[in-house]
Motif scaffolding. Structure first.
Motif, short mmCIF file in Angstrom:
data_model
loop_
_atom_site.label_atom_id
_atom_site.label_comp_id
_atom_site.label_asym_id
_atom_site.label_seq_id
_atom_site.Cartn_x
_atom_site.Cartn_y
_atom_site.Cartn_z
N ARG A 129 -1.26 7.49 2.03
CA ARG A 129 -3.05 7.35 2.28
C ARG A 129 -3.34 5.78 3.62
O ARG A 129 -3.54 6.11 4.49
CB ARG A 129 -3.95 8.34 1.63
N LEU A 130 -3.06 4.83 2.66
CA LEU A 130 -3.44 4.11 2.99
C LEU A 130 -2.15 3.20 4.34
O LEU A 130 -2.99 2.86 5.58
CB LEU A 130 -3.57 2.94 2.14
N ARG A 131 -1.10 3.15 4.43
CA ARG A 131 -0.14 3.37 4.87
C ARG A 131 -0.55 4.60 6.65
O ARG A 131 -0.14 3.52 7.42
CB ARG A 131 0.93 3.35 4.86
N GLN A 132 -0.71 5.22 6.22
CA GLN A 132 -0.67 5.86 6.89
C GLN A 132 -2.02 5.63 8.19
O GLN A 132 -2.50 5.47 8.92
CB GLN A 132 -1.14 7.50 6.94
N SER A 133 -3.39 5.22 7.17
CA SER A 133 -4.48 4.80 8.17
C SER A 133 -4.43 3.62 8.92
O SER A 133 -4.89 3.50 9.56
CB SER A 133 -5.68 5.09 7.20
N LYS A 134 -3.82 2.58 8.58
CA LYS A 134 -3.26 1.52 9.23
C LYS A 134 -2.47 1.44 10.29
O LYS A 134 -2.66 0.38 10.46
CB LYS A 134 -2.49 0.67 8.22
N SER A 135 -1.34 2.05 10.38
CA SER A 135 -0.50 2.44 11.30
C SER A 135 -1.23 3.44 12.53
O SER A 135 -1.32 3.42 13.95
CB SER A 135 0.44 2.99 11.19
N ARG A 136 -2.65 3.71 12.47
CA ARG A 136 -3.05 4.76 13.16
C ARG A 136 -4.58 3.87 14.24
O ARG A 136 -4.51 3.29 13.72
CB ARG A 136 -4.14 5.86 12.58
N THR A 166 -6.46 -6.18 3.11
CA THR A 166 -5.18 -4.75 2.16
C THR A 166 -4.56 -5.43 1.38
O THR A 166 -4.75 -4.59 0.65
CB THR A 166 -4.64 -4.44 3.61
N VAL A 167 -3.77 -6.04 1.43
CA VAL A 167 -3.30 -6.74 0.43
C VAL A 167 -4.43 -6.60 -1.16
O VAL A 167 -3.71 -6.98 -1.98
CB VAL A 167 -2.71 -8.44 0.76
N LEU A 168 -5.94 -7.16 -0.83
CA LEU A 168 -6.65 -8.07 -1.93
C LEU A 168 -6.86 -6.65 -2.61
O LEU A 168 -7.09 -6.29 -3.58
CB LEU A 168 -8.14 -8.51 -1.71
N ARG A 169 -7.22 -5.02 -1.94
CA ARG A 169 -7.29 -3.31 -2.13
C ARG A 169 -6.36 -3.18 -2.86
O ARG A 169 -6.67 -2.95 -4.45
CB ARG A 169 -7.83 -3.07 -0.98
N LEU A 170 -5.50 -3.50 -2.16
CA LEU A 170 -3.87 -2.99 -3.00
C LEU A 170 -3.00 -4.03 -4.38
O LEU A 170 -3.18 -3.08 -5.53
CB LEU A 170 -3.29 -3.45 -1.99
N SER A 171 -3.45 -5.39 -4.20
CA SER A 171 -3.52 -5.62 -5.50
C SER A 171 -4.66 -5.68 -6.33
O SER A 171 -4.29 -5.56 -8.04
CB SER A 171 -3.31 -7.42 -4.74
N GLY A 172 -5.60 -5.36 -6.26
CA GLY A 172 -7.36 -5.26 -6.77
C GLY A 172 -6.74 -3.69 -7.76
O GLY A 172 -7.12 -3.41 -8.85
N ALA A 173 -5.93 -2.19 -7.26
CA ALA A 173 -6.11 -0.75 -7.35
C ALA A 173 -5.05 -0.96 -8.13
O ALA A 173 -4.66 -0.46 -9.59
CB ALA A 173 -5.46 -0.37 -6.35
N LEU A 212 -1.92 10.20 -13.29
CA LEU A 212 -2.27 8.54 -12.92
C LEU A 212 -0.74 7.97 -11.68
O LEU A 212 -1.31 7.42 -10.30
CB LEU A 212 -2.16 7.95 -13.44
N ALA A 213 0.21 7.84 -11.82
CA ALA A 213 1.24 7.29 -11.02
C ALA A 213 1.15 8.80 -9.99
O ALA A 213 1.26 7.62 -8.42
CB ALA A 213 2.80 7.76 -11.65
N ALA A 214 0.90 9.93 -9.51
CA ALA A 214 0.88 10.26 -8.30
C ALA A 214 -0.31 9.98 -7.52
O ALA A 214 -0.24 10.38 -6.55
CB ALA A 214 1.06 11.89 -8.60
N GLY A 215 -1.97 9.91 -7.66
CA GLY A 215 -3.09 9.76 -7.18
C GLY A 215 -2.44 8.47 -6.92
O GLY A 215 -3.33 7.99 -5.98
N ALA A 216 -2.09 7.28 -7.53
CA ALA A 216 -1.02 5.58 -7.29
C ALA A 216 -0.65 6.20 -5.91
O ALA A 216 -0.85 5.79 -4.93
CB ALA A 216 -1.32 5.01 -8.02
N ALA A 217 0.31 6.95 -5.94
CA ALA A 217 1.30 7.11 -5.10
C ALA A 217 0.93 7.59 -3.51
O ALA A 217 0.72 7.70 -2.22
CB ALA A 217 2.28 8.09 -5.01
N TYR A 218 -0.11 8.96 -3.58
CA TYR A 218 -0.70 8.92 -3.12
C TYR A 218 -2.07 8.76 -1.96
O TYR A 218 -1.62 8.33 -1.07
CB TYR A 218 -1.35 11.13 -3.26
N GLY A 219 -2.21 7.53 -2.92
CA GLY A 219 -3.62 6.99 -2.19
C GLY A 219 -2.94 5.84 -1.26
O GLY A 219 -3.56 5.02 -0.26
N LEU A 220 -1.67 5.05 -1.72
CA LEU A 220 -0.97 4.23 -1.48
C LEU A 220 -0.47 4.53 -0.02
O LEU A 220 -0.34 4.48 1.42
CB LEU A 220 0.42 4.03 -1.77
#
Length: 70
Positions: free
Chosen positions: A63-70, A6-13, A53-61
């Protein structure tokens, strides 16, 4: 192991968005042809693209945090 991936994906993004923003060129509206009125100034339209672009990055983060908590 999942945390590392997850950290690698986030840093890549983050690197990808940073590269995109550094390659950003200002875009200006096209001037009129021969018969139209002359505008006083050109209109930059690149500010909205940066916000999207900033809004898309925030939305992606989010969604990533939501999927990680499930």
């Amino acid at each position: 192991m999942k945390h590392i991936v997850t950290v690698l994906r986030l840093s890549g993004a983050v690197v990808f968005v940073s590269l995109l923003s550094s390659l950003e060129q200002p875009a200006y509206a096209q001037g009129p042809g021969n018969g139209g009125p002359r505008p006083a100034d050109t209109v930059p339209i690149d500010g909205g693209v940066s916000l999207l672009l900033a809004a898309g990055a925030a939305y992606g983060l989010r969604r990533l945090r939501q999927s990680k908590s499930r």
